[in-house]
Design a protein around this motif. Structure first.
Motif, PDB file in Angstrom:
ATOM      1  N   THR A  94       0.812  -1.332  -0.124  1.00 33.15           N
ATOM      2  CA  THR A  94       0.069   0.015   0.007  1.00 33.15           C
ATOM      3  C   THR A  94       0.990   1.290  -0.095  1.00 33.15           C
ATOM      4  OG1 THR A  94      -1.659  -1.310   1.143  1.00 33.15           O
ATOM      5  CG2 THR A  94      -1.881   1.215   1.385  1.00 33.15           C
ATOM      6  N   PRO A  95       0.557   2.270  -0.900  1.00 35.09           N
ATOM      7  CA  PRO A  95       1.414   3.623  -0.673  1.00 35.09           C
ATOM      8  C   PRO A  95       1.603   3.982   0.681  1.00 35.09           C
ATOM      9  CG  PRO A  95      -0.062   3.601  -2.687  1.00 35.09           C
ATOM     10  CD  PRO A  95      -0.676   2.196  -1.801  1.00 35.09           C
ATOM     11  N   ALA A  96       2.423   4.584   0.992  1.00 37.78           N
ATOM     12  CA  ALA A  96       2.674   5.156   2.473  1.00 37.78           C
ATOM     13  C   ALA A  96       3.406   6.263   2.589  1.00 37.78           C
ATOM     14  CB  ALA A  96       3.200   3.943   3.207  1.00 37.78           C
ATOM     15  N   LEU A  97       3.376   6.882   3.671  1.00 33.94           N
ATOM     16  CA  LEU A  97       4.516   7.986   3.965  1.00 33.94           C
ATOM     17  C   LEU A  97       5.413   7.511   4.896  1.00 33.94           C
ATOM     18  CD1 LEU A  97       2.622  11.171   4.990  1.00 33.94           C
ATOM     19  CD2 LEU A  97       3.834  10.849   2.859  1.00 33.94           C
ATOM     20  N   VAL A  98       6.890   7.515   4.716  1.00 35.82           N
ATOM     21  CA  VAL A  98       7.604   7.347   5.718  1.00 35.82           C
ATOM     22  C   VAL A  98       8.072   8.725   6.398  1.00 35.82           C
ATOM     23  CG1 VAL A  98      10.016   6.202   6.356  1.00 35.82           C
ATOM     24  CG2 VAL A  98       8.414   5.373   4.564  1.00 35.82           C
ATOM     25  N   VAL A  99       8.070   8.601   7.722  1.00 32.59           N
ATOM     26  CA  VAL A  99       8.182   9.958   8.536  1.00 32.59           C
ATOM     27  C   VAL A  99       9.663   9.721   9.016  1.00 32.59           C
ATOM     28  CG1 VAL A  99       7.417  11.637  10.158  1.00 32.59           C
ATOM     29  CG2 VAL A  99       5.614  10.362   8.802  1.00 32.59           C
ATOM     30  N   ALA A 100      10.561  10.731   8.845  1.00 25.42           N
ATOM     31  CA  ALA A 100      11.910  10.709   9.511  1.00 25.42           C
ATOM     32  C   ALA A 100      11.776  10.691  11.055  1.00 25.42           C
ATOM     33  CB  ALA A 100      12.568  11.820   9.159  1.00 25.42           C
TER      34      ALA A 100
END
Length: 106
Positions: A94-100
């Motif tokens: 699934t498309p996602a955001l990876v947050v630092a």
């Protein structure tokens, strides 16, 4: 020192920004879980935080534009809060955001 992120901290920031968290609901089909529409947050990789947008139940092909639009909105809200994030869409995931895991330098 920069704040270390946890899924709970990212979830709290998104909630404060007015977004709704996805919750797991019972399905009438044994062994299957359904979710309400909204964001879901988890630990990812080497301590980074992963944010996905869940749709009601099963994701259809025509839901992908909505998912990507919501990820963009989540990213904007997190960036305004001093965090860095990037969208990722690995094959079969699934498309996602990876947050630092640390706040971005101002």
């Amino acid at each position: 020192m920069p704040e270390k992120l946890s899924p709970q901290a990212v979830s709290a920031r998104l909630t404060r920004a007015g977004f709704t968290r996805s919750t797991k609901t019972r399905s009438r089909i044994r062994g299957l879980s359904e979710h309400t529409e909204g964001f879901a947050v988890s630990t990812w990789g080497d301590g980074d935080v992963r944010v996905v947008h869940r749709m009601n139940s099963f994701v259809r092909r025509d839901d992908s534009d909505r998912i990507l639009a919501m990820l963009a909105k989540y990213g904007e809200a997190l960036t305004e809060g001093g965090l860095s994030s990037k969208q990722t869409s690995e094959a079969g995931m699934t498309p996602a955001l990876v947050v630092a895991k640390e706040e971005a330098d101002g």
